[in-house]
Design a protein around this motif. Structure first.
Motif, PDB file in Angstrom:
ATOM      1  N   ASP A  36       2.356   0.409  -6.395  1.00 50.94           N
ATOM      2  CA  ASP A  36       1.977   1.536  -5.664  1.00 50.94           C
ATOM      3  C   ASP A  36       0.399   1.625  -5.799  1.00 50.94           C
ATOM      4  OD1 ASP A  36       2.570   3.986  -4.598  1.00 50.94           O
ATOM      5  OD2 ASP A  36       3.050   4.808  -6.601  1.00 50.94           O
ATOM      6  N   THR A  38      -2.648   4.839  -5.420  1.00 51.08           N
ATOM      7  CA  THR A  38      -3.146   6.287  -5.282  1.00 51.08           C
ATOM      8  C   THR A  38      -4.500   6.314  -5.384  1.00 51.08           C
ATOM      9  OG1 THR A  38      -2.500   8.580  -6.120  1.00 51.08           O
ATOM     10  CG2 THR A  38      -3.135   6.904  -7.791  1.00 51.08           C
ATOM     11  N   GLU A  98       5.269   3.406 -10.476  1.00 56.13           N
ATOM     12  CA  GLU A  98       4.795   4.343  -9.541  1.00 56.13           C
ATOM     13  C   GLU A  98       3.223   4.946 -10.227  1.00 56.13           C
ATOM     14  OE1 GLU A  98       7.262   7.437  -7.921  1.00 56.13           O
ATOM     15  OE2 GLU A  98       8.838   6.048  -8.179  1.00 56.13           O
ATOM     16  N   ARG A 151      14.625   4.224 -14.422  1.00 54.96           N
ATOM     17  CA  ARG A 151      13.379   4.407 -13.661  1.00 54.96           C
ATOM     18  C   ARG A 151      13.081   6.150 -13.727  1.00 54.96           C
ATOM     19  NH1 ARG A 151      11.819   3.036  -9.410  1.00 54.96           N
ATOM     20  NH2 ARG A 151      10.959   4.621  -8.499  1.00 54.96           N
ATOM     21  N   LEU A 153      11.262   8.595 -11.094  1.00 59.42           N
ATOM     22  CA  LEU A 153      10.535   9.030  -9.931  1.00 59.42           C
ATOM     23  C   LEU A 153       9.259   9.778 -10.401  1.00 59.42           C
ATOM     24  CD1 LEU A 153      13.193   9.767  -7.193  1.00 59.42           C
ATOM     25  CD2 LEU A 153      12.072   7.367  -7.756  1.00 59.42           C
ATOM     26  N   HIS A 201      11.167   0.731  -3.690  1.00 57.74           N
ATOM     27  CA  HIS A 201      11.507   1.661  -4.592  1.00 57.74           C
ATOM     28  C   HIS A 201      11.218   3.098  -3.779  1.00 57.74           C
ATOM     29  CE1 HIS A 201       7.313   0.836  -4.988  1.00 57.74           C
ATOM     30  NE2 HIS A 201       6.898   2.144  -5.448  1.00 57.74           N
ATOM     31  N   LYS A 203       9.830   7.303  -3.968  1.00 54.84           N
ATOM     32  CA  LYS A 203       8.690   8.234  -4.593  1.00 54.84           C
ATOM     33  C   LYS A 203       8.780   9.461  -4.338  1.00 54.84           C
ATOM     34  CE  LYS A 203       3.551   8.113  -4.680  1.00 54.84           C
ATOM     35  NZ  LYS A 203       3.593   8.095  -6.190  1.00 54.84           N
TER      36      LYS A 203
END
Length: 212
Positions: A36, A38, A98, A151, A153, A201, A203
């Motif tokens: 991931d 950002t 994430e 997991r 989110l 995955h 998000k």
């Protein structure tokens, strides 16, 4: 030894609607998965990936330190220069999942770490393997939340972050206090079904008005 080229970051600047150019790109060598990305309000870019032996980012090399597979978070400047890399993990197989950034510039990482969590600035034994860990923009550890699931989110908004766990969405402030929770029937909504620890995955996406 087999070398992996797993992630290329491509940033495009639009000069008009049909013309784009590559601003910069960065390659990771040695990572099986870069999961991931950002950004923050200063244009810095954050990437979460795994690391089994060594990982080379440009001219910098990072080494697995704690277990069979560790996790690395790296920060790049607006022109692509590596600012820092932070390795974390337990004694077994650990999984990156994430990243999210709130507007107060807190960085959140959803991870799966087996055993005691080790970093260069802290060690702690979380009750459960799935965690959300909060850092500042220098990579310094701030706090963590762990859940008894595979997991979590993750999403972040203006002054809060959001987690999807099981059939429940939680909104928490930057100190991890719960603001609200919303639950649905597990037969209708189960966030653990959306994606896996490895590979594809899902998000949470948080809009500027707080809608998810």
């Amino acid at each position: 030894m087999k070398t992996f080229i797993q992630l290329t970051l491509l940033f495009l600047l639009s000069t008009h609607t049909l013309a784009q150019r590559i601003d910069w790109s960065k390659y990771f060598y040695g990572s099986n998965r870069a999961m991931d990305v950002t950004t923050d309000t200063s244009g810095n870019v954050y990437v979460i990936a795994d690391i089994e032996n060594t990982i080379v980012i440009g001219t910098d090399t990072f080494t697995n330190q704690y277990g069979v597979r560790d996790i690395i978070i790296s920060k790049f400047g607006p022109t692509g220069q590596l600012i820092w890399g932070k390795v974390m993990g337990g004694t077994g197989y650990d999984w990156p999942m994430e990243l999210a950034m709130d507007e107060a510039q807190n960085l959140y990482a959803a991870v799966y770490i087996q055993g005691t969590t080790h970093m260069n600035d802290t060690n702690y034994a979380a009750p459960y393997k799935a965690q959300v860990i909060q850092f500042d923009t220098s990579g310094a550890f701030k706090r963590y939340l762990s859940k008894n699931v595979q997991r979590i989110l993750l999403g972040a908004g203006y002054d809060a972050f959001y987690t999807g766990v099981g059939s429940t969405i939680e909104k928490r402030d930057t100190a991890f206090n719960i603001i609200w929770t919303k639950s649905a029937s597990p037969a209708i909504v189960n966030f653990n079904r959306y994606g896996y620890l490895w590979g594809v995955h899902s998000k949470l996406q948080v809009g500027p008005n707080g809608r998810i």
